[in-house]
Design a protein around this motif. Structure first.
Motif, PDB file in Angstrom:
ATOM      1  N   ALA A  46      -2.306  21.070 -47.031  1.00  0.00           N
ATOM      2  CA  ALA A  46      -2.745  20.817 -45.657  1.00  0.00           C
ATOM      3  C   ALA A  46      -3.204  22.120 -45.004  1.00  0.00           C
ATOM      4  N   MET A  47      -2.479  23.210 -45.250  1.00  0.00           N
ATOM      5  CA  MET A  47      -2.884  24.508 -44.692  1.00  0.00           C
ATOM      6  C   MET A  47      -4.173  24.991 -45.355  1.00  0.00           C
ATOM      7  N   ALA A  48      -4.295  24.780 -46.656  1.00  0.00           N
ATOM      8  CA  ALA A  48      -5.520  25.176 -47.351  1.00  0.00           C
ATOM      9  C   ALA A  48      -6.720  24.441 -46.746  1.00  0.00           C
ATOM     10  N   GLU A  49      -6.550  23.170 -46.432  1.00  0.00           N
ATOM     11  CA  GLU A  49      -7.621  22.405 -45.795  1.00  0.00           C
ATOM     12  C   GLU A  49      -7.914  22.932 -44.395  1.00  0.00           C
ATOM     13  N   ALA A  50      -6.877  23.341 -43.668  1.00  0.00           N
ATOM     14  CA  ALA A  50      -7.076  23.910 -42.327  1.00  0.00           C
ATOM     15  C   ALA A  50      -7.870  25.206 -42.410  1.00  0.00           C
ATOM     16  N   VAL A  51      -7.612  26.008 -43.426  1.00  0.00           N
ATOM     17  CA  VAL A  51      -8.371  27.245 -43.639  1.00  0.00           C
ATOM     18  C   VAL A  51      -9.835  26.900 -43.873  1.00  0.00           C
ATOM     19  N   ASP A  52     -10.071  25.886 -44.704  1.00  0.00           N
ATOM     20  CA  ASP A  52     -11.447  25.442 -44.953  1.00  0.00           C
ATOM     21  C   ASP A  52     -12.116  24.975 -43.660  1.00  0.00           C
ATOM     22  N   ARG A  53     -11.420  24.139 -42.880  1.00  0.00           N
ATOM     23  CA  ARG A  53     -11.987  23.607 -41.628  1.00  0.00           C
ATOM     24  C   ARG A  53     -12.269  24.725 -40.624  1.00  0.00           C
ATOM     25  N   ALA A  54     -11.464  25.775 -40.680  1.00  0.00           N
ATOM     26  CA  ALA A  54     -11.644  26.887 -39.748  1.00  0.00           C
ATOM     27  C   ALA A  54     -12.861  27.728 -40.115  1.00  0.00           C
ATOM     28  N   SER A  81      -9.933  44.161 -47.030  1.00  0.00           N
ATOM     29  CA  SER A  81      -9.211  43.056 -46.402  1.00  0.00           C
ATOM     30  C   SER A  81     -10.230  42.024 -45.947  1.00  0.00           C
ATOM     31  N   PHE A  82      -9.774  40.813 -45.763  1.00  0.00           N
ATOM     32  CA  PHE A  82     -10.655  39.729 -45.358  1.00  0.00           C
ATOM     33  C   PHE A  82     -10.560  39.558 -43.861  1.00  0.00           C
ATOM     34  N   MET A  83     -11.595  39.909 -43.180  1.00  0.00           N
ATOM     35  CA  MET A  83     -11.652  39.746 -41.735  1.00  0.00           C
ATOM     36  C   MET A  83     -12.927  38.988 -41.417  1.00  0.00           C
ATOM     37  N   ALA A  84     -12.836  37.681 -41.441  1.00  0.00           N
ATOM     38  CA  ALA A  84     -13.999  36.833 -41.185  1.00  0.00           C
ATOM     39  C   ALA A  84     -14.185  36.633 -39.694  1.00  0.00           C
ATOM     40  N   PRO A  85     -15.427  36.374 -39.285  1.00  0.00           N
ATOM     41  CA  PRO A  85     -15.651  36.070 -37.873  1.00  0.00           C
ATOM     42  C   PRO A  85     -14.975  34.758 -37.512  1.00  0.00           C
ATOM     43  N   VAL A  86     -14.501  34.687 -36.309  1.00  0.00           N
ATOM     44  CA  VAL A  86     -13.855  33.469 -35.827  1.00  0.00           C
ATOM     45  C   VAL A  86     -14.921  32.418 -35.580  1.00  0.00           C
ATOM     46  N   SER A  87     -14.661  31.217 -36.051  1.00  0.00           N
ATOM     47  CA  SER A  87     -15.603  30.115 -35.859  1.00  0.00           C
ATOM     48  C   SER A  87     -15.744  29.812 -34.372  1.00  0.00           C
ATOM     49  N   PRO A  88     -16.930  29.387 -33.948  1.00  0.00           N
ATOM     50  CA  PRO A  88     -17.114  29.018 -32.543  1.00  0.00           C
ATOM     51  C   PRO A  88     -16.095  27.958 -32.126  1.00  0.00           C
ATOM     52  N   GLY A  89     -15.497  28.141 -30.991  1.00  0.00           N
ATOM     53  CA  GLY A  89     -14.526  27.181 -30.486  1.00  0.00           C
ATOM     54  C   GLY A  89     -13.131  27.381 -31.054  1.00  0.00           C
ATOM     55  N   MET A  90     -12.953  28.343 -31.931  1.00  0.00           N
ATOM     56  CA  MET A  90     -11.639  28.588 -32.522  1.00  0.00           C
ATOM     57  C   MET A  90     -10.848  29.512 -31.601  1.00  0.00           C
ATOM     58  N   SER A  91      -9.662  29.092 -31.257  1.00  0.00           N
ATOM     59  CA  SER A  91      -8.819  29.891 -30.372  1.00  0.00           C
ATOM     60  C   SER A  91      -8.005  30.900 -31.183  1.00  0.00           C
ATOM     61  N   GLU A  92      -7.413  31.858 -30.492  1.00  0.00           N
ATOM     62  CA  GLU A  92      -6.534  32.820 -31.156  1.00  0.00           C
ATOM     63  C   GLU A  92      -5.357  32.101 -31.805  1.00  0.00           C
ATOM     64  N   ARG A  93      -4.885  31.044 -31.155  1.00  0.00           N
ATOM     65  CA  ARG A  93      -3.771  30.271 -31.722  1.00  0.00           C
ATOM     66  C   ARG A  93      -4.191  29.606 -33.033  1.00  0.00           C
ATOM     67  N   ASP A  94      -5.416  29.047 -33.055  1.00  0.00           N
ATOM     68  CA  ASP A  94      -5.928  28.449 -34.286  1.00  0.00           C
ATOM     69  C   ASP A  94      -5.982  29.486 -35.400  1.00  0.00           C
ATOM     70  N   CYS A 151      -3.170  32.321 -40.580  1.00  0.00           N
ATOM     71  CA  CYS A 151      -2.824  33.657 -41.047  1.00  0.00           C
ATOM     72  C   CYS A 151      -1.376  33.708 -41.515  1.00  0.00           C
ATOM     73  N   CYS A 152      -1.145  34.470 -42.578  1.00  0.00           N
ATOM     74  CA  CYS A 152       0.202  34.649 -43.109  1.00  0.00           C
ATOM     75  C   CYS A 152       1.017  35.517 -42.158  1.00  0.00           C
ATOM     76  N   PRO A 153       2.256  35.117 -41.845  1.00  0.00           N
ATOM     77  CA  PRO A 153       3.081  35.933 -40.957  1.00  0.00           C
ATOM     78  C   PRO A 153       3.493  37.273 -41.578  1.00  0.00           C
ATOM     79  N   LEU A 154       3.380  37.403 -42.886  1.00  0.00           N
ATOM     80  CA  LEU A 154       3.723  38.673 -43.543  1.00  0.00           C
ATOM     81  C   LEU A 154       2.553  39.645 -43.583  1.00  0.00           C
ATOM     82  N   THR A 155       1.340  39.122 -43.742  1.00  0.00           N
ATOM     83  CA  THR A 155       0.171  39.990 -43.898  1.00  0.00           C
ATOM     84  C   THR A 155      -0.748  39.999 -42.687  1.00  0.00           C
ATOM     85  N   SER A 156      -0.638  38.998 -41.827  1.00  0.00           N
ATOM     86  CA  SER A 156      -1.537  38.807 -40.683  1.00  0.00           C
ATOM     87  C   SER A 156      -2.980  38.594 -41.126  1.00  0.00           C
ATOM     88  N   ARG A 157      -3.160  38.132 -42.352  1.00  0.00           N
ATOM     89  CA  ARG A 157      -4.486  37.847 -42.884  1.00  0.00           C
ATOM     90  C   ARG A 157      -4.610  36.357 -43.173  1.00  0.00           C
TER      91      ARG A 157
END
Length: 96
Positions: free
Chosen positions: A74-82, A3-16, A21-27
């Motif tokens: 737009a979501m794909a870009e948000a994933v990139d920015r994150a 599974s893909f579990m990347a480290p959270v970027s600095p300044g990234m909140s749990e909400r971000d 993350c997909c609501p079906l997979t939580s990934r």
């Protein structure tokens, strides 16, 4: 199963993190699509949901108006920015 579990970027909140993350997979989503319920899912996850005979939204429980899935760039870009980047087991011809 990996599974893909990347480290959270600095300044990234749990909400971000939850937003990408997909609501079906939580990934973290690598191929986000919008379903007719207006929510975004990982393509393979929502396709499986539908293939398994589900005709309702996984988020609302209301019937899906259609089974058409639209790419959510737009979501794909948000994933990139994150800081996760778009992951794919298949090449998409794009270079990073």
């Amino acid at each position: 199963m990996a599974s893909f579990m990347a480290p959270v970027s600095p300044g990234m909140s749990e909400r971000d993190l939850a937003e990408v993350c997909c609501p079906l997979t939580s990934r973290v989503m690598s191929d986000p699509v919008i379903a007719s319920d207006g929510y975004t899912y990982e393509r393979k996850a929502i396709e499986k949901w539908i293939e398994d005979g589900n005709t309702t939204s996984p988020r609302t429980g209301y019937p899906l108006a259609s089974f058409e899935l639209l790419p959510n760039e737009a979501m794909a870009e948000a994933v990139d920015r994150a800081g996760f980047g778009r992951m794919s087991s298949e090449g998409d011809g794009k270079s990073s």
